[in-house]
Every structure is written in C-alpha cells, then in structure tokens.
Design an enzyme around this catalytic site. Structure first.
Site, short mmCIF file in Angstrom:
data_model
loop_
_atom_site.label_atom_id
_atom_site.label_comp_id
_atom_site.label_asym_id
_atom_site.label_seq_id
_atom_site.Cartn_x
_atom_site.Cartn_y
_atom_site.Cartn_z
N CYS A 75 0.83 -1.20 0.00
CA CYS A 75 0.00 0.00 0.00
C CYS A 75 0.87 1.26 0.00
CB CYS A 75 -0.96 -0.06 1.19
SG CYS A 75 -2.31 1.14 1.16
N ASN A 76 0.66 2.17 0.92
CA ASN A 76 1.46 3.39 0.95
C ASN A 76 2.92 3.14 1.28
OD1 ASN A 76 -0.67 5.01 0.22
ND2 ASN A 76 -1.15 5.69 2.29
#
Length: 202
Positions: free
Chosen positions: A108-109
């Site tokens: 993800c991030n």
C-alpha cells in the site's frame, strides 16, 4: 542471520495488511508453532504504543533508535503515516536493508514510500496504481516501465503490493523467506483466498 522479521508500523497503520503474514509465521493450521523458523517483531518511531487506523494499539519491540542491524526481513505496513515527516526516518532503515541484502516488503502506501525514495528504480514492482507511484515518487521515481499491474510482485528481494493484496503480499514473502514448502504456502493461500466452504464442500 537473525530470524527476526521486522514490521515497520507508523501511526495510523493499516492493521489488516500484516495479518496473513504474521499468522503464517507464528502458527500453522493446528496451533502456535513450538519452534517457528522466524519471529515477528514490531518497530515503531518510539517504544510507546503505536495506534492503527482502527484504533488498536500495538506495543513495539524496537524503536527506530534501537532497531537491530541484522534480521531476516523488514516489512513496511501501509497506512496514513507514510506521508508524514516521521516516515523520513525509515529511509535509512530501508537503505541498510537493501544494501545488506535483506528482504524488503512494502504494501500500500509503504510501496509508494519506496517509490518516493528511489528504491523501486531497479526492480519490477507494483503498488496502489502507477499514477500514485508517480505522484509520490516525483522525479525520484524513474521506473514506470518496471511497474506491473498485479496484486503483488517480488523481484530481487523486494516485494511490493497494493492495499487490497494482503494475502498475495503474504504469499510472496512466505515464498521468499522459505517459511514452509511451496505446497504448504500455496495451500495456506488457497484456503484463505477461496474459503473453507469452497475447498471442503458440504
């Protein structure tokens, strides 16, 4: 080499993104492992509890100041903290891991953070879409051709995944870590992907 897997948790981390990996490391289908090949450890900015997006508080084993030099893998768990100033302290941790030949995982991030700091420029990778990697990476991200539109990608000891790919992320890391036989890792993946009722019809 140490058998510790270090999970980097920043404030407002996405707790679900660590679940399948940590569970497979610590247990099998019957119970907790008596002698696991690896041990899960949490790293956070300080030794104070770190809060997840959902409100769970996790007690770190290490802070950024006490993180060991040797370990099996470092895993960046996604969440909202990767766009905050405290995340910049993780750059040296990732650089040390890459230069030392350790496994690095980012979901993800966390994957976007790797793009931001140039860590994806020589490997095939994925993340929360190419546009987000370009947005976060700016001029430091020069490997759009290496982007693969897949749930998770493993290349040269770096595993990346998008935020919906918790299970695929775990599978790639379990294989790279040789946590179990390929057959058992695939069985774990299929059981959680398809569900009990699909695999054991009534």
């Amino acid at each position: 080499m140490s058998n510790e897997i270090l999970y980097i948790l920043l404030p407002d981390y996405a707790a679900h993104e660590a679940v399948y990996l940590t569970e497979a490391i610590a247990s099998d289908e019957f119970a907790m492992k008596e002698n696991p090949k690896y041990v899960n450890r949490v790293v956070a900015p300080t030794l104070e509890p770190v809060r997840s997006i959902g409100g769970f508080r996790t007690m770190p084993d290490y802070s950024f100041d006490t993180i060991p030099d040797d370990y099996a893998a470092v895993v960046l768990i996604g969440g909202y903290g990767w766009s905050t100033p405290v995340a910049e302290r993780v750059v040296s941790i990732v650089r040390h891991a890459v230069e030392s030949g350790h496994i690095v995982g980012a979901i993800c991030n966390g994957a976007s953070f790797l793009a931001k700091h140039g860590f994806l420029n020589s490997v095939r990778h994925t993340g929360n879409g190419l546009e987000q990697l370009k947005l976060w990476g700016g001029d430091n991200y020069v490997n759009a051709d290496g982007y693969i539109h897949a749930q998770a990608v493993s290349d040269r000891k770096i595993v990346t995944a998008n935020g919906s790919a918790t299970l695929e992320f775990a599978r790639e890391l379990l294989q790279l870590l040789e946590n179990d036989t390929p057959e058992r890792i695939e069985m774990y993946y299929q059981f959680n992907k398809q569900g009990l009722c699909a695999l054991l019809p009534g």
